[in-house]
Design an enzyme around this catalytic site. Structure first.
Site, PDB file in Angstrom:
ATOM      1  N   ASP A 138       0.968  -1.280   0.112  1.00 22.82           N
ATOM      2  CA  ASP A 138      -0.291   0.329   0.563  1.00 22.82           C
ATOM      3  C   ASP A 138       0.595   1.172  -0.201  1.00 22.82           C
ATOM      4  O   ASP A 138       1.751   1.423  -0.507  1.00 22.82           O
ATOM      5  CB  ASP A 138      -1.003   0.130   1.058  1.00 22.82           C
ATOM      6  CG  ASP A 138      -2.031   0.461   0.885  1.00 22.82           C
ATOM      7  OD1 ASP A 138      -2.444   1.590   0.736  1.00 22.82           O
ATOM      8  OD2 ASP A 138      -3.478   0.209   1.296  1.00 22.82           O
ATOM      9  N   SER A 142     -11.402  -0.802  -1.052  1.00 23.22           N
ATOM     10  CA  SER A 142      -9.979  -0.865   0.267  1.00 23.22           C
ATOM     11  C   SER A 142     -10.052  -0.771   1.417  1.00 23.22           C
ATOM     12  O   SER A 142      -9.462  -1.464   2.102  1.00 23.22           O
ATOM     13  CB  SER A 142      -9.302   0.989  -0.200  1.00 23.22           C
ATOM     14  OG  SER A 142      -8.675   0.962  -0.962  1.00 23.22           O
ATOM     15  N   HIS A 155      -3.835   5.988   3.005  1.00 19.39           N
ATOM     16  CA  HIS A 155      -4.269   5.273   2.321  1.00 19.39           C
ATOM     17  C   HIS A 155      -3.829   4.064   3.555  1.00 19.39           C
ATOM     18  O   HIS A 155      -4.718   3.054   4.029  1.00 19.39           O
ATOM     19  CB  HIS A 155      -4.167   5.326   0.934  1.00 19.39           C
ATOM     20  CG  HIS A 155      -5.012   3.933   0.955  1.00 19.39           C
ATOM     21  ND1 HIS A 155      -4.663   2.691   0.375  1.00 19.39           N
ATOM     22  CD2 HIS A 155      -6.599   4.096   0.182  1.00 19.39           C
ATOM     23  CE1 HIS A 155      -5.658   1.860  -0.126  1.00 19.39           C
ATOM     24  NE2 HIS A 155      -6.348   2.977  -0.206  1.00 19.39           N
TER      25      HIS A 155
END
Ligand SMILES: *[C@@H]1O[C@H](CO)[C@@H](O)[C@H](O)[C@H]1NC(C)=O
Ligand SMILES: *[C@@H]1O[C@H](CO)[C@@H](O)[C@H](O)[C@H]1NC(C)=O
Ligand SMILES: *[C@@H]1O[C@H](CO)[C@@H](O)[C@H](O)[C@H]1NC(C)=O
Length: 757
Positions: free
Chosen positions: A147, A545, A215
């Protein structure tokens, strides 16, 4: 999540990309040269050398090999990435040792009460039936993600109360100065050479695994973050944040970098390296919340890399993508992956629009409160149009489209679409607005999202937006107020599918249902980044996600209770125990209020407490996947290289797609009668299971035998489904049903999908 990516970065990337491609590498591109698995027992340094020698034999000069090579994949994946011209790439593709050559593609990221909703706790109480207790909260399981890196200072990754790192772990933090490992966060590495080859240079200050985006910290803490109490966003109490396996160890492999103008932010060359290293380091679970439109399995770095991971017993969990609700949008579709869609939970952060006269409109928000407790003037953004801007841009609150003199001190009404939801708030704030009401356009319908806006704001449905616009045009002096957001639980119905969640059918192999399963992915609170651009320790985000790491966390728990289960057995347990009904006992809905079918929800919403005790599983070995690939048209020679060992394709009359022992059943283009076989393995005490079928409309499904009598644990029994049109109805498109085996205690459920030729 586009909020915190600066425009400046995009501009720099654009300039670098142009220079890079026009000056440095005329007509050269970065490629992946995939050689399959490792079967020669060479040590890593020799393999690397062999890659250099091989490339040398193709491109000639030694100097150019050193320049061309991006990565050598020398541990579990065999191959390399390099900058090549088309001739060299074609020569390599023709070489007998090569499985495939494909351009290094860019991928996109698929941008906590949720555990309560999944029944791991109840009002904060964790009782003995919770899988959390049975699985010791995931103690000593190692969960990693690929990620945007990690914010190591987050309390979600603090190692208070953790013992020494499990001895099998070979990984670690690449640079303790930039990202310091501890006994909780046990790995942090970064890979950006593939990104730079495709998109241009990154500043050397980016050479670390730190999360500047948020994220990666969000997804990693959702899978394996600590219990952190007292979390709040903009003064709104959220409660205790925690991951699915709160006592797991976590590791971050940073493969995603600033988003480029094409939207790409991660590349296949880096992802392959991340996988190769993570497998070697000894992770148990890999959580991957990114993707690109699906392609042929051997032109797809993620399909290749995840095959080598599952061959080592690592479970790999992927997001399905955020391109729904259009059909055929699901990505990450290989049968060895777990592909996760996104659904809602039963909590909302409600902020109402109150008007001087007229209805009270329910919105969702995680924004600050309005400064004063009074009515504010309301303004349709179209009426605040700057002289040189278009009406459409003004209505959408696009940058540069608003006249600050008109906006100042008002609550601005903006229409969804065209630019980011949070970006609209930023534009409104910069124009001097006191607040913002975001109205859905027709295509977003009822889907509203609680965003942490830059100013007091709320987000209302399309229907309520029409009411609001009607009020605005009904009076010369519209006044209104936005209430401070407050959490409300036990929202019904929940779960329902998020409109954005990518849908089947699977365009690569229509005979395998994707997505497999769904999990919470709307308004999920988890750790973020305290980078200077976004100093938010916890943030709320939506996307597949977010749903993907929910499944990764639960996989960690299952691995602790059942260390001997294969990745396929774990997937089967998750799928056959999933919930396809909502908290009102009705079939789960889509955002459009029609019944969700297996193309949106897969088998249903994960149900962790049941998944630990599924009764029976549909198991699969690596050889079964190779048989599946034979049936998909790949030859034995290629598959021997892929697996790295001698392998023979099954007899040609065996249908290894239909009969792949998958936990869902798809008959694609049914004509006449089709037989489907499956094998169930008993993972519990002896038991007698009876079959029940909910046949798809117009289809007859006969199962033989109808009773399976398992006399011991580990026993495997076969059954056959005979599927044919029953003649009662002309079938168009797809029809759906369900197969259930039950012993009274367990229900082993599989979706059935049939299309007619
Ligand atoms: C490690 O990180 C520090 C701090 O970001 C940096 O100054 C240093 O150059 C890095 N070391 C290496 C070997 O990359
Ligand atoms: C197997 O497939 C590869 C790749 O498609 C092809 O190059 C090769 O000729 C095939 N081999 C045989 C024996 O058919
Ligand atoms: C399906 O199975 C039945 C019973 O095993 C067999 O008689 C029949 O020939 C099979 N049909 C096909 C199309 O394979």
């Amino acid at each position: 999540m586009k909020l915190f990516r600066g425009f400046l970065t995009l501009l720099i990337t654009l300039i670098c990309t142009l220079q890079w491609s026009s000056l440095a590498f005329n007509s050269k591109k970065s490629y992946i040269v995939y050689l399959g698995g490792h079967n020669n027992g060479l040590e890593a340094s020799k393999i690397k050398e062999s890659h250099f020698e091989f490339l040398h034999s193709i491109v000639g000069s030694k100097v150019s090999v050193d320049e061309a090579m991006i990565y050598s994949y020398d541990k579990h994946i065999n191959g390399f990435s390099a900058i090549l011209d088309e001739d060299a790439a074609a020569k390599l593709a023709d070489h007998p040792d090569v499985v495939s050559v494909f351009p290094n593609k860019g991928l996109k990221l698929h941008t906590t009460h949720s555990w309560d909703f999944l029944k791991l706790e109840s009002n904060g109480v964790i009782d003995s039936s919770s899988l959390w207790r049975k699985a010791r909260f995931g103690t000593n399981i190692i969960i990693a993600n690929l990620d945007t890196g990690v914010w190591p200072e987050s309390q979600s990754f603090s190692d208070d109360g953790y013992g020494p790192i499990p001895s099998k772990w070979k990984g670690g933090c690449e640079n303790q100065t930039s990202v310091a490992c501890n006994n909780k966060l046990i790995g942090a590495k970064y890979f950006n050479k593939g990104y730079m080859a495709l998109y241009g240079a990154l500043s050397t200050s980016m050479n670390n695994a730190r999360d500047h985006e948020g994220h990666g910290s969000h997804t990693l803490s959702t899978a394996g973050g600590n219990f952190v109490s007292g979390v709040s966003i903009n003064g709104i109490g959220i409660g205790t944040a925690k991951g699915g396996s709160p006592r797991a160890r976590v590791a971050s492999y940073k493969v995603c970098w600033p988003q480029t103008i094409t939207g790409g932010e991660c590349t296949e060359a880096d992802i392959l390296k991340g996988f190769d290293v993570a497998i070697e380091d000894g992770v148990d679970v890999l959580s991957v919340s990114l993707g690109a439109p699906p392609s042929d399995y051997f032109q797809d770095a993620i399909a290749i890399a995840s095959f080598h991971a599952i061959a080592k017993g690592i479970t790999v969990v992927f997001s399905a993508g955020n391109d729904g609700p259009a059909p055929g949008t699901v990505t990450n579709v290989a049968p060895w992956m777990i592909t996760v869609g996104a659904s809602t939970i039963d909590r909302e952060f409600q902020a109402f629009v109150e008007l001087r006269s007229g209805p009270r409109l329910k919105g969702l928000s995680l924004s600050k409160a309005l400064p004063a407790d009074r009515l504010y003037p309301l303004l349709n953004a179209a009426d605040a149009k700057a002289a040189d801007a278009s009406m459409t841009n003004a209505m959408l609150c696009k940058e540069g489209s608003l006249d600050p003199n008109k906006v100042y001190g008002k609550i601005l009404v903006c229409l969804r679409g065209g630019n980011g939801r949070v970006e609209k708030g930023k534009v409104a704030l910069l124009a001097g607005a006191s607040g913002m009401i975001l109205c859905n356009d027709k295509s977003s319908g009822n889907e509203i999202i609680a965003d942490p806006h830059f100013l007091p704001a709320t987000h209302i449905t399309y229907a309520d937006g029409l009411r609001l616009y009607a009020y605005l045009s009904s009076t010369n002096d519209p006044l209104g107020y936005i209430t401070h957001p407050a959490p409300v639980v036990n929202i019904k119905p929940a779960p329902s599918m998020a409109a954005f969640s990518s849908r089947g059918p699977n365009i690569i192999t229509p005979g395998i249902l994707k997505p497999d399963i769904t999990a919470p992915g709307v308004n999920i609170v988890a750790a973020f980044t305290q980078d200077s651009k976004s100093d938010i320790p916890y943030n709320i985000e939506s996307g597949t996600s977010m749903s993907c790491p929910h499944v990764s966390g639960v996989v960690g728990l299952l691995k602790n209770v059942h260390p001997d289960w294969s990745p396929a057995a774990i997937k089967s347990a998750l799928m056959t125990t999933a919930n396809s009904r909502d908290n009102e006992g009705e079939p789960m809905m889509d955002a459009s209020k029609s019944e969700a079918n297996p193309f949106s929800r897969g088998a249903g919403d994960i149900c962790p407490n049941r998944a630990v005790d599924p009764g029976l599983v549909y198991d699969l070995s690596v050889n079964d996947y190779l048989d599946f690939l034979c049936a998909s048209g790949y030859n034995q020679t290629l598959l021997q290289k892929f697996s790295g060992y001698p392998y023979e394709c099954p007899e040609s009359n065996y249908n290894a797609i239909l009969d792949l022992n998958y936990p869902s059943i798809t008959v694609h283009k049914l004509s006449g009668t089709v037989n489907v076989t499956r094998k169930l393995k008993n993972v519990d005490k002896p038991g007698i299971y009876l079959v029940r079928v909910r046949s798809p409309v117009g289809i007859s499904v006969d199962v033989e035998p109808k009773v399976l009598n398992f006399q011991k644990q580990g026993e495997v029994k076969k059954f056959q489904l005979t599927v044919k049109a029953d003649g009662t109805k002309v079938i168009k498109g797809y029809v759906f049903g369900e197969l259930i085996w039950t012993d009274g205690k367990h229900q082993v459920k599989s979706p059935i999908v049939v299309s007619v030729a």
